[in-house]
Every structure is written in structure tokens, then in C-alpha cells.
Design a protein around this motif. Structure first.
Motif, mmCIF file in Angstrom:
data_model
loop_
_atom_site.group_PDB
_atom_site.id
_atom_site.type_symbol
_atom_site.label_atom_id
_atom_site.label_comp_id
_atom_site.label_asym_id
_atom_site.label_seq_id
_atom_site.Cartn_x
_atom_site.Cartn_y
_atom_site.Cartn_z
ATOM 1 N N LEU A 43 0.821 -1.215 0.000
ATOM 2 C CA LEU A 43 0.000 0.000 0.000
ATOM 3 C C LEU A 43 0.859 1.270 0.000
ATOM 4 N N ILE A 44 1.936 1.260 0.774
ATOM 5 C CA ILE A 44 2.801 2.451 0.818
ATOM 6 C C ILE A 44 3.497 2.654 -0.526
ATOM 7 N N VAL A 45 3.999 1.566 -1.134
ATOM 8 C CA VAL A 45 4.655 1.682 -2.445
ATOM 9 C C VAL A 45 3.640 2.163 -3.488
ATOM 10 N N ALA A 46 2.427 1.605 -3.474
ATOM 11 C CA ALA A 46 1.392 2.044 -4.419
ATOM 12 C C ALA A 46 1.079 3.530 -4.226
ATOM 13 N N ALA A 47 0.940 3.956 -2.977
ATOM 14 C CA ALA A 47 0.688 5.375 -2.694
ATOM 15 C C ALA A 47 1.840 6.238 -3.199
ATOM 16 N N ILE A 58 10.493 3.584 -2.460
ATOM 17 C CA ILE A 58 11.231 2.323 -2.367
ATOM 18 C C ILE A 58 12.553 2.527 -1.629
ATOM 19 N N LEU A 59 13.248 3.628 -1.903
ATOM 20 C CA LEU A 59 14.500 3.934 -1.178
ATOM 21 C C LEU A 59 14.254 4.068 0.322
ATOM 22 N N VAL A 60 13.213 4.795 0.684
ATOM 23 C CA VAL A 60 12.895 4.996 2.103
ATOM 24 C C VAL A 60 12.622 3.660 2.786
ATOM 25 N N LEU A 61 11.804 2.825 2.159
ATOM 26 C CA LEU A 61 11.441 1.540 2.764
ATOM 27 C C LEU A 61 12.631 0.591 2.859
ATOM 28 N N ILE A 62 13.479 0.587 1.837
ATOM 29 C CA ILE A 62 14.682 -0.257 1.886
ATOM 30 C C ILE A 62 15.586 0.193 3.026
ATOM 31 N N ALA A 63 15.775 1.504 3.158
ATOM 32 C CA ALA A 63 16.649 2.025 4.209
ATOM 33 C C ALA A 63 16.110 1.685 5.594
ATOM 34 N N PHE A 64 14.856 2.001 5.850
ATOM 35 C CA PHE A 64 14.290 1.795 7.178
ATOM 36 C C PHE A 64 14.142 0.314 7.506
ATOM 37 N N SER A 65 13.501 -0.433 6.623
ATOM 38 C CA SER A 65 13.231 -1.850 6.901
ATOM 39 C C SER A 65 14.505 -2.688 6.877
#
Length: 199
Positions: A43-47, A58-65
């Protein structure tokens, strides 16, 4: 829908590897967590793509996760709270990547502080989630340090200007999320300082 999928996957797991009732509860929880995380991430990537910020998301999610998977940190009590926290990290990181200009000296100081905090507190575990052996903790600490260094130095040398914050802010937020879980030395009353500060 999520309950239906969880039941289907759990039944499939039981068919290929029978397990006692107590283990079914653990496996069910793992499946629910996995499906919840997949749904949130999708949902976050789609948004992100809907607002024209797909690659940045995608960069933000890769970094945090990526860092969180080894460094640990504070966990929200509910799925809704966790979703809210992820959305907050995402929105703040996108905003920082677009509008926040941080001097080089502050960025390098932040890198030093992140490394020190990871050395001191990673992997951070909450009271409810204490599963790691001492050996696993050492492996996760080394992995968290390696991931943080690759992310941070990659951002510093490969990205320019505000775009660096798409990786650096999620790293800072993840490192800070370890502090509520940190174990500090015991005081005279037998409570550690973390318990005195955070309840």
C-alpha cells in the motif's frame, strides 16, 4: 481476507509438517505478521507511485526496513500503530528528501552518532520480544553496522543535496527507535535507568 489467507497458509503448513497446538499459535502469529507487513509495504509503495514518488518511496522503505531487520527497535502495540509509524517515517522522509537541506558537517556527525548508538544498543529488543542468543545478538549487531554504513555512505557519495535524506532520515529514525528498548546499568533500587525514564 487476511484471516482467510492466514488459515489457508497455516493449514498448508500443518499438512506438510504436523505440529503441536502450541506451535500452531506461533506459526499463525508469524503468518499474520508476514501478511500484515506485505500489505502495508504494498500500500505504501502504491501510494508512492500514485503521488509520483515511487522510486523515492522504495529507497525509504529499503533504508528503514533493511536496517530495522537487524537493529531492532521499539514496536508499536497494534497493527494500526505500526502502520501509523511506517506512514510517519515515509512522509517525513519524502518531505526531507524534497525540502530539508542539512549541512555536510551535521550529516557526518549524524553518521558518527548512528554508529555509536548501534555499537551500544543494537540489536534492540522489547520486553516481549527477547528471543536472541548472545551469538545471534553479535551477528545482528555486525549486520546492523554494515547495513547502516552501506546505506549512509551510499547516500553521502551517490546522492546529491536533499535526496540524501531519503536514506539518511530513515536510518536516523530507526537508530532512535532503539533507545526506548535500551538496557542501561542498574541503579541502587534495582531498576535500570531505562525503566526510570520510560516507565
Amino acid at each position: 481476507m487476511e484471516r482467510f489467507l492466514t488459515d489457508k497458509i497455516l493449514n498448508w503448513c500443518i499438512r506438510i509438517s504436523p505440529m503441536p497446538e502450541s506451535q500452531k499459535t506461533i506459526v499463525r502469529y508469524g503468518i499474520e505478521l508476514f501478511l500484515d507487513n506485505i500489505l502495508k509495504t504494498t500500500l505504501i509503495v502504491a501510494a508512492g507511485f500514485l503521488i509520483g514518488q515511487g522510486p523515492q518511496t522504495i529507497l525509504v522503505l529499503i533504508a528503514f526496513s533493511g536496517l530495522r531487520s537487524k537493529a531492532g527497535g521499539f514496536h508499536m502495540q497494534t497493527s494500526l500503530g505500526c502502520t501509523g509509524a511506517m506512514l510517519t517515517v515515509w512522509v517525513l522522509s519524502l518531505a526531507a528528501g524534497r525540502w530539508l537541506s542539512v549541512p555536510e558537517a551535521v550529516l557526518w556527525s549524524g553518521f558518527g552518532a548512528a554508529v555509536i548508538l548501534l555499537l551500544l544498543f543494537a540489536p534492540a529488543e522489547t520486553k516481549k520480544h527477547r528471543f536472541m542468543s548472545a551469538q545471534q545478538k553479535k551477528k545482528n549487531k555486525r549486520a546492523a553496522l554494515a547495513i547502516a554504513c552501506v546505506l549512509y555512505l551510499g547516500a553521502m557519495f551517490l546522492l546529491k543535496g536533499n535526496a540524501r535524506m531519503l536514506i539518511i532520515l530513515p536510518v536516523w529514525l530507526e537508530v532512535l527507535s532503539m533507545l526506548p528498548c535500551a538496557e542501561f546499568p542498574l541503579g541502587k533500587d534495582g531498576r535500570n535507568k531505562r525503566e526510570k525514564i520510560f516507565g
